[in-house]
Design an enzyme around this catalytic site. Structure first.
Site, short mmCIF file in Angstrom:
data_model
loop_
_atom_site.label_atom_id
_atom_site.label_comp_id
_atom_site.label_asym_id
_atom_site.label_seq_id
_atom_site.Cartn_x
_atom_site.Cartn_y
_atom_site.Cartn_z
CD GLU A 45 -2.70 1.05 2.64
OE1 GLU A 45 -3.57 1.92 2.82
OE2 GLU A 45 -2.52 0.09 3.42
CE LYS A 114 -7.33 1.13 3.44
NZ LYS A 114 -6.10 1.38 4.23
CB CYS A 148 -4.59 -2.16 3.94
SG CYS A 148 -3.85 -2.37 5.58
#
Length: 271
Positions: A45, A114, A148
């Site tokens: 990330e 995200k 994540c």
């Protein structure tokens, strides 16, 4: 169909904000990965900029098609390898935490923003994405993207499984003391959804964070085919669609679902 060999680049944070250094590291990793037979390279990330750059994130963010994206495309095309990498993205006044998927010919195949932001740090900097499932075909494998914290929500991974994802790629910045996510939760997500899952973390101290490493390639049969320790490492593992088909036949969670029972479970409730 031959398995897809995937390289997972777990690296130290280096100098936060040093994009040129990150691009040079990516070039070296691509060369090594190809030498080990990989056709896809996955980074962590916010790989290009670092995670703990605070107020500099907006300054370092680039719009789609920016200079760094063009440089990654050149690396992918030169080494003939697909690359998934993390970087902040500028969209008007907003900054987004994005994973981009570049094909082995340098063309952009997909970009995922995200959707689940972790903690006040991320919520202060980023706007959350709004598209839960982003996929692209690559070498005969349907590849999906998350970032994540997204993978810690069972709904996100199940949505990928139900829409055909065979390999779920997850650039990550998992910090201590949440090691159990990499050890326990990620392999469980792969098993319960019958898919391969490449979880690629940062490692070592960066600002106030200590990233756990422990990147892994987890399989649909519950096996972890590659696992990193706490330091810098380039892992290589194979994603075999035949293993996926066999695992889903052996453990038919997807086909045995009863979605007519689950509607109430998706509605928000107050604890």
């Amino acid at each position: 169909m031959a398995p897809l060999r995937v390289a997972l680049l777990q690296g130290p944070p280096g100098v936060p904000g040093a994009v040129a250094e990150s691009l040079a590291a990516l070039e070296r990793a691509a060369r090594t990965a190809v030498g080990r037979g990989a056709r896809l390279l996955v980074t962590s990330e916010l790989f290009l900029t670092g995670y703990a750059v605070g107020g500099r994130m907006a300054e370092l963010a680039e719009p789609a098609g920016g200079a760094s994206e063009q440089r990654v495309a050149e690396i992918a095309a030169r080494h003939r390898i697909g690359i998934v990498y993390g970087a902040p993205e500028r969209d008007g006044d907003a900054v987004l935490n994005t994973a981009r998927f570049v094909g082995a010919d340098g063309r952009l195949l997909a970009a995922y923003r995200k959707t689940h932001l972790f903690g006040e740090y991320e919520r202060e900097i980023f706007r959350p994405g709004a598209e839960p499932v982003v996929q692209a075909g690559f070498d005969g494998v349907r590849i999906g993207l998350l970032i994540c914290y997204d993978v810690e929500f069972p709904e996100t991974v199940r949505a990928h499984a139900l829409t055909g994802t065979e390999l779920l790629v997850v650039p990550t910045a998992l910090m201590r003391p949440y090691d159990f996510v990499a050890h326990t939760l990620v392999p469980a997500r792969a098993y319960e959804n019958g898919l391969h899952l490449a979880y690629v973390n940062r490692c070592g101290p960066e600002g106030r964070y200590d990233f756990a490493g422990l990147s892994c390639l987890a399989g649909p049969d519950g096996a972890v085919r590659a696992r990193a320790g706490g330091g810098a490492e380039l892992l290589v593992g194979d994603v075999d669609p035949a293993v996926l088909r066999a695992a889903r036949a052996e453990t038919p969670y997807l086909s045995d679902r009863r979605p007519e029972l689950y509607g109430a479970l998706t509605r928000r409730t107050t604890p």
